[in-house]
Design a protein around this motif. Sequence first.
Motif, mmCIF file in Angstrom:
data_model
loop_
_atom_site.group_PDB
_atom_site.id
_atom_site.type_symbol
_atom_site.label_atom_id
_atom_site.label_comp_id
_atom_site.label_asym_id
_atom_site.label_seq_id
_atom_site.Cartn_x
_atom_site.Cartn_y
_atom_site.Cartn_z
ATOM 1 N N MET A 1 0.845 -1.205 0.000
ATOM 2 C CA MET A 1 0.000 0.000 0.000
ATOM 3 C C MET A 1 0.881 1.256 0.000
ATOM 4 O O MET A 1 1.798 1.367 0.815
ATOM 5 C CB MET A 1 -0.890 0.002 1.253
ATOM 6 N N SER A 2 0.574 2.202 -0.893
ATOM 7 C CA SER A 2 1.437 3.365 -1.050
ATOM 8 C C SER A 2 0.664 4.665 -0.827
ATOM 9 O O SER A 2 -0.537 4.660 -0.569
ATOM 10 C CB SER A 2 1.974 3.363 -2.476
ATOM 11 N N LEU A 3 1.409 5.772 -0.967
ATOM 12 C CA LEU A 3 0.807 7.094 -0.868
ATOM 13 C C LEU A 3 -0.300 7.264 -1.920
ATOM 14 O O LEU A 3 -1.321 7.912 -1.683
ATOM 15 C CB LEU A 3 1.914 8.148 -1.052
ATOM 16 N N GLU A 4 -0.070 6.636 -3.062
ATOM 17 C CA GLU A 4 -1.068 6.672 -4.134
ATOM 18 C C GLU A 4 -2.404 6.059 -3.657
ATOM 19 O O GLU A 4 -3.478 6.581 -3.949
ATOM 20 C CB GLU A 4 -0.545 5.850 -5.313
ATOM 21 N N ASN A 5 -2.293 4.947 -2.910
ATOM 22 C CA ASN A 5 -3.499 4.298 -2.367
ATOM 23 C C ASN A 5 -4.214 5.237 -1.396
ATOM 24 O O ASN A 5 -5.451 5.287 -1.359
ATOM 25 C CB ASN A 5 -3.157 3.000 -1.631
ATOM 26 N N LEU A 6 -3.412 5.966 -0.612
ATOM 27 C CA LEU A 6 -4.021 6.891 0.353
ATOM 28 C C LEU A 6 -4.786 7.991 -0.396
ATOM 29 O O LEU A 6 -5.918 8.335 -0.020
ATOM 30 C CB LEU A 6 -2.937 7.499 1.259
ATOM 31 N N CYS A 7 -4.180 8.495 -1.456
ATOM 32 C CA CYS A 7 -4.860 9.535 -2.254
ATOM 33 C C CYS A 7 -6.188 8.996 -2.783
ATOM 34 O O CYS A 7 -7.204 9.694 -2.805
ATOM 35 C CB CYS A 7 -3.970 9.986 -3.409
ATOM 36 N N LYS A 8 -6.178 7.734 -3.210
ATOM 37 C CA LYS A 8 -7.390 7.098 -3.737
ATOM 38 C C LYS A 8 -8.475 7.035 -2.639
ATOM 39 O O LYS A 8 -9.646 7.314 -2.890
ATOM 40 C CB LYS A 8 -7.006 5.683 -4.210
ATOM 41 N N LEU A 9 -8.038 6.674 -1.413
ATOM 42 C CA LEU A 9 -8.995 6.575 -0.297
ATOM 43 C C LEU A 9 -9.604 7.942 0.020
ATOM 44 O O LEU A 9 -10.783 8.056 0.339
ATOM 45 C CB LEU A 9 -8.306 6.010 0.955
ATOM 46 N N ILE A 10 -8.773 8.998 -0.094
ATOM 47 C CA ILE A 10 -9.287 10.355 0.156
ATOM 48 C C ILE A 10 -10.311 10.692 -0.934
ATOM 49 O O ILE A 10 -11.393 11.199 -0.658
ATOM 50 C CB ILE A 10 -8.132 11.396 0.159
ATOM 51 N N GLU A 11 -9.950 10.384 -2.167
ATOM 52 C CA GLU A 11 -10.868 10.664 -3.280
ATOM 53 C C GLU A 11 -12.199 9.924 -3.083
ATOM 54 O O GLU A 11 -13.274 10.470 -3.338
ATOM 55 C CB GLU A 11 -10.205 10.256 -4.598
ATOM 56 N N GLU A 12 -12.102 8.690 -2.577
ATOM 57 C CA GLU A 12 -13.324 7.894 -2.350
ATOM 58 C C GLU A 12 -14.042 8.302 -1.062
ATOM 59 O O GLU A 12 -15.151 7.851 -0.799
ATOM 60 C CB GLU A 12 -12.962 6.404 -2.273
ATOM 61 N N GLY A 13 -13.394 9.111 -0.249
ATOM 62 C CA GLY A 13 -14.019 9.586 0.994
ATOM 63 C C GLY A 13 -14.089 8.525 2.078
ATOM 64 O O GLY A 13 -14.996 8.546 2.909
ATOM 65 N N ASP A 14 -13.098 7.636 2.097
ATOM 66 C CA ASP A 14 -13.101 6.563 3.099
ATOM 67 C C ASP A 14 -12.210 6.956 4.292
ATOM 68 O O ASP A 14 -11.009 6.634 4.336
ATOM 69 C CB ASP A 14 -12.590 5.267 2.439
ATOM 70 N N ALA A 15 -12.803 7.670 5.253
ATOM 71 C CA ALA A 15 -12.021 8.213 6.375
ATOM 72 C C ALA A 15 -11.379 7.115 7.213
ATOM 73 O O ALA A 15 -10.211 7.228 7.607
ATOM 74 C CB ALA A 15 -12.904 9.104 7.248
ATOM 75 N N GLU A 16 -12.126 6.044 7.482
ATOM 76 C CA GLU A 16 -11.607 4.991 8.368
ATOM 77 C C GLU A 16 -10.361 4.333 7.780
ATOM 78 O O GLU A 16 -9.323 4.235 8.428
ATOM 79 C CB GLU A 16 -12.692 3.939 8.653
ATOM 80 N N GLU A 17 -10.471 3.899 6.516
ATOM 81 C CA GLU A 17 -9.318 3.259 5.863
ATOM 82 C C GLU A 17 -8.174 4.252 5.687
ATOM 83 O O GLU A 17 -6.995 3.887 5.769
ATOM 84 C CB GLU A 17 -9.734 2.685 4.496
ATOM 85 N N ALA A 18 -8.533 5.516 5.440
ATOM 86 C CA ALA A 18 -7.490 6.546 5.248
ATOM 87 C C ALA A 18 -6.668 6.702 6.522
ATOM 88 O O ALA A 18 -5.436 6.825 6.473
ATOM 89 C CB ALA A 18 -8.126 7.877 4.857
ATOM 90 N N LYS A 19 -7.344 6.651 7.671
ATOM 91 C CA LYS A 19 -6.618 6.781 8.945
ATOM 92 C C LYS A 19 -5.630 5.624 9.117
ATOM 93 O O LYS A 19 -4.477 5.820 9.483
ATOM 94 C CB LYS A 19 -7.613 6.781 10.122
ATOM 95 N N VAL A 20 -6.134 4.402 8.839
ATOM 96 C CA VAL A 20 -5.299 3.204 9.009
ATOM 97 C C VAL A 20 -4.063 3.288 8.110
ATOM 98 O O VAL A 20 -2.922 3.063 8.540
ATOM 99 C CB VAL A 20 -6.126 1.930 8.683
ATOM 100 N N LEU A 21 -4.292 3.661 6.851
ATOM 101 C CA LEU A 21 -3.169 3.696 5.913
ATOM 102 C C LEU A 21 -2.206 4.844 6.246
ATOM 103 O O LEU A 21 -0.980 4.697 6.089
ATOM 104 C CB LEU A 21 -3.681 3.812 4.462
ATOM 105 N N THR A 22 -2.745 5.963 6.730
ATOM 106 C CA THR A 22 -1.863 7.084 7.114
ATOM 107 C C THR A 22 -0.894 6.618 8.207
ATOM 108 O O THR A 22 0.315 6.854 8.122
ATOM 109 C CB THR A 22 -2.699 8.276 7.623
ATOM 110 N N GLU A 23 -1.445 5.949 9.214
ATOM 111 C CA GLU A 23 -0.603 5.401 10.304
ATOM 112 C C GLU A 23 0.485 4.512 9.733
ATOM 113 O O GLU A 23 1.653 4.617 10.104
ATOM 114 C CB GLU A 23 -1.454 4.507 11.243
ATOM 115 N N LYS A 24 0.073 3.640 8.816
ATOM 116 C CA LYS A 24 1.015 2.653 8.276
ATOM 117 C C LYS A 24 2.133 3.352 7.491
ATOM 118 O O LYS A 24 3.311 3.042 7.659
ATOM 119 C CB LYS A 24 0.252 1.677 7.375
ATOM 120 N N LEU A 25 1.752 4.316 6.658
ATOM 121 C CA LEU A 25 2.761 5.001 5.841
ATOM 122 C C LEU A 25 3.744 5.761 6.732
ATOM 123 O O LEU A 25 4.947 5.793 6.466
ATOM 124 C CB LEU A 25 2.075 5.962 4.852
ATOM 125 N N LEU A 26 3.217 6.368 7.802
ATOM 126 C CA LEU A 26 4.104 7.090 8.726
ATOM 127 C C LEU A 26 5.089 6.127 9.369
ATOM 128 O O LEU A 26 6.278 6.427 9.483
ATOM 129 C CB LEU A 26 3.274 7.812 9.793
#
Length: 211
Positions: A1-26
């Motif tokens: 999972m990459s920064l690109e995936n996070l951008c996709k989650l933001i575009e899709e408006g998926d706050a929960e998954e976005a939080k999880v992936l943000t943590e992981k990328l950090l």
Amino acid sequence: MSLENLCKLIEEGDAEEAKVLTEKLLKDGVNPLEMIDSLTKTMAHVGDLFAKLDIFLPEIMLSGEALSAAVEILAPYLEAAGGREVKGKVVLGVVKGDLHEIGKNIVKLILETNGFIVKDLGYNVDSLQFVKEAEAMGADFIASSSLMTTTMPRQLEIIEILNSKGIRDNYKVVIGGAPTSQMWADKIGADLYCYDAKSAPELFSAVLAGK
Ligand code: B12
């Protein structure tokens, strides 16, 4: 999972998954400022889709919420990177008639983590209130955000109020927000235009030092 995936989650408006992936990328060591840059671009893209009627207001709202959720996770990581010395006092808000606060919130976060004291006036802030709060705080900067062409004239209004009170030179006036530009700053006589939040601390310091 990459920064690109996070951008996709933001575009899709998926706050929960976005939080999880943000943590992981950090945790994987991705730079939080780089993340903010990419997510800001994603929101601009979401705005373009809205302008073309490819998506509607509820979708923008979900994207905005997902971005805010990701920024909340990023905040402590930015704080950890920040300095301690007080570099200046800032009154910051979104101009009257404008409810777009995500960019302003990021600016606040980045300024604070870089040693500025920020009085956050929120959004839909009356121009006179910017000036009154700056006087009360003894601020160095009056910084306003505008996200719509229809609310940009409020940034000029702030300067007009300062001029009419004879206190224009007491403050450095900073403007920002997607539709604003260096050209607009020159036109209204602002001291500084900031294209993004990341460059704000350095530019604010330079303007205060008279560079
Ligand atoms: C998210 C969003 C919303 C959300 C806002 C949620 C919230 N809580 O903030 C909601 C859904 C509520 C919304 C509502 C509306 N929106 Co809207 N929205 C957007 C969108 C897609 C993204 C804005 C955003 O958050 N970007 C991400 C942040 C991080 O970026 P940013 O704000 O640019 O900030 C960065 C820099 O500019 C800078 N910065 C910003 N401010 C400042 C200030 C200073 C001092 C400094 C130093 C730096 C700085 O730092 C930030 C980080 O780097 C934009 C599209 C776009 N291209 O901007 C449309 C957009 C701004 N919206 C638009 C419109 C038309 C509306 C509505 C009128 C829709 C409607 N028909 O009801 C309403 C208006 C409500 C109002 N009165 O304000 C239009 C504006 C067109 C115009 N006239 O100029 C846009 C451009 C979409 C479009 N293409 O049509 N919106």
